[in-house]
Design a protein around this motif. Structure first.
Motif, PDB file in Angstrom:
ATOM      1  N   ALA A 285      39.798  44.104  55.314  1.00 34.80           N
ATOM      2  CA  ALA A 285      41.152  44.073  55.650  1.00 34.80           C
ATOM      3  C   ALA A 285      41.821  45.029  54.425  1.00 34.80           C
ATOM      4  CB  ALA A 285      41.715  42.606  55.087  1.00 34.80           C
ATOM      5  N   HIS A 286      41.341  44.980  53.176  1.00 33.89           N
ATOM      6  CA  HIS A 286      41.916  46.149  52.050  1.00 33.89           C
ATOM      7  C   HIS A 286      41.543  47.237  52.322  1.00 33.89           C
ATOM      8  CE1 HIS A 286      42.978  42.283  48.893  1.00 33.89           C
ATOM      9  NE2 HIS A 286      43.681  42.619  50.193  1.00 33.89           N
ATOM     10  N   ALA A 287      40.276  47.616  52.908  1.00 32.95           N
ATOM     11  CA  ALA A 287      40.023  48.812  53.248  1.00 32.95           C
ATOM     12  C   ALA A 287      41.019  49.653  54.282  1.00 32.95           C
ATOM     13  CB  ALA A 287      38.514  48.615  53.470  1.00 32.95           C
TER      14      ALA A 287
ATOM     15  N   TYR B   1      36.537  48.670  48.016  1.00 29.74           N
ATOM     16  CA  TYR B   1      37.279  47.568  48.401  1.00 29.74           C
ATOM     17  C   TYR B   1      36.660  46.233  48.556  1.00 29.74           C
ATOM     18  CZ  TYR B   1      40.184  51.547  49.750  1.00 29.74           C
ATOM     19  OH  TYR B   1      41.011  52.603  49.647  1.00 29.74           O
ATOM     20  N   CYS B   2      37.581  45.116  48.362  1.00 27.99           N
ATOM     21  CA  CYS B   2      36.812  43.686  48.188  1.00 27.99           C
ATOM     22  C   CYS B   2      36.481  43.187  49.668  1.00 27.99           C
ATOM     23  CB  CYS B   2      37.472  42.786  47.503  1.00 27.99           C
ATOM     24  SG  CYS B   2      39.283  42.423  48.374  1.00 27.99           S
ATOM     25  N   CYS B   3      37.408  43.739  50.683  1.00 26.64           N
ATOM     26  CA  CYS B   3      37.107  43.446  52.034  1.00 26.64           C
ATOM     27  C   CYS B   3      37.554  44.579  52.989  1.00 26.64           C
ATOM     28  CB  CYS B   3      37.558  42.071  52.330  1.00 26.64           C
ATOM     29  SG  CYS B   3      39.592  42.102  52.035  1.00 26.64           S
TER      30      CYS B   3
ATOM     31  N   GLN C  22      35.675  47.852  41.255  1.00 19.97           N
ATOM     32  CA  GLN C  22      37.335  47.316  41.441  1.00 19.97           C
ATOM     33  C   GLN C  22      37.741  47.644  42.735  1.00 19.97           C
ATOM     34  OE1 GLN C  22      39.977  48.426  38.361  1.00 19.97           O
ATOM     35  NE2 GLN C  22      41.183  46.475  38.420  1.00 19.97           N
ATOM     36  N   CYS C  23      38.416  46.822  43.533  1.00 18.11           N
ATOM     37  CA  CYS C  23      38.929  46.877  44.755  1.00 18.11           C
ATOM     38  C   CYS C  23      40.351  47.640  44.381  1.00 18.11           C
ATOM     39  CB  CYS C  23      39.458  45.581  45.544  1.00 18.11           C
ATOM     40  SG  CYS C  23      40.525  45.722  46.665  1.00 18.11           S
ATOM     41  N   GLU C  24      40.504  48.877  45.181  1.00 24.19           N
ATOM     42  CA  GLU C  24      41.589  50.011  44.771  1.00 24.19           C
ATOM     43  C   GLU C  24      42.919  48.999  45.360  1.00 24.19           C
ATOM     44  OE1 GLU C  24      41.805  52.797  43.605  1.00 24.19           O
ATOM     45  OE2 GLU C  24      39.545  52.544  43.376  1.00 24.19           O
ATOM     46  N   ARG C  25      42.735  48.003  46.173  1.00 23.53           N
ATOM     47  CA  ARG C  25      44.039  47.464  46.765  1.00 23.53           C
ATOM     48  C   ARG C  25      44.604  46.313  45.986  1.00 23.53           C
ATOM     49  NH1 ARG C  25      48.194  46.074  48.104  1.00 23.53           N
ATOM     50  NH2 ARG C  25      48.830  45.439  50.255  1.00 23.53           N
ATOM     51  N   CYS C  26      43.714  45.186  45.664  1.00 19.86           N
ATOM     52  CA  CYS C  26      44.129  43.906  44.724  1.00 19.86           C
ATOM     53  C   CYS C  26      43.506  43.853  43.258  1.00 19.86           C
ATOM     54  CB  CYS C  26      43.683  42.781  45.671  1.00 19.86           C
ATOM     55  SG  CYS C  26      41.928  42.413  45.684  1.00 19.86           S
ATOM     56  N   GLU C  27      42.725  45.224  43.023  1.00 14.91           N
ATOM     57  CA  GLU C  27      42.240  45.268  41.613  1.00 14.91           C
ATOM     58  C   GLU C  27      41.125  43.966  41.190  1.00 14.91           C
ATOM     59  OE1 GLU C  27      45.563  45.982  39.320  1.00 14.91           O
ATOM     60  OE2 GLU C  27      45.772  47.984  40.016  1.00 14.91           O
TER      61      GLU C  27
HETATM   62 ZN   LIG Z   1      40.883  43.857  47.642  1.00 16.17          ZN
END
Ligand SMILES: [Zn+2]
Length: 74
Positions: free
Chosen positions: A65-67, A61-63, A40-45
């Motif tokens: 940018a979110h990292a 993270y999914c990408c 799961q992405c820590e930012r956008c879940e």
């Molecule tokens: Zn994300």
């Protein structure tokens, strides 16, 4: 009588062989991503395959940018 039975047997074997090869082809085409573990992405879940995730400090993270904007929601 006997040749008819033999022909029926050959037809059954041929059908099984075709079904088996078709199943093998389908299995080979199925994406392997489904077998991979998801994280799961820590930012956008959002959930995504582990092998596609960006990892920073043990967090996923999914990408990129979110990292980079690692600070989660307030
Ligand atoms: Zn994300």
């Amino acid at each position: 009588m006997f040749p008819r039975l033999l022909i029926a047997l050959i037809v059954v074997i041929a059908v099984f062989a075709v079904m088996r090869s078709a199943r093998a082809r389908l299995g080979a085409r199925r994406p392997r991503v489904l077998d991979a573990k998801t994280v799961q992405c820590e930012r956008c879940e959002v959930y995504l395959p582990r092998n596609e995730a960006v990892v920073r400090d043990g967090q996923h993270y999914c990408c990129e940018a979110h990292a980079q904007e690692r600070d989660p929601k307030p």
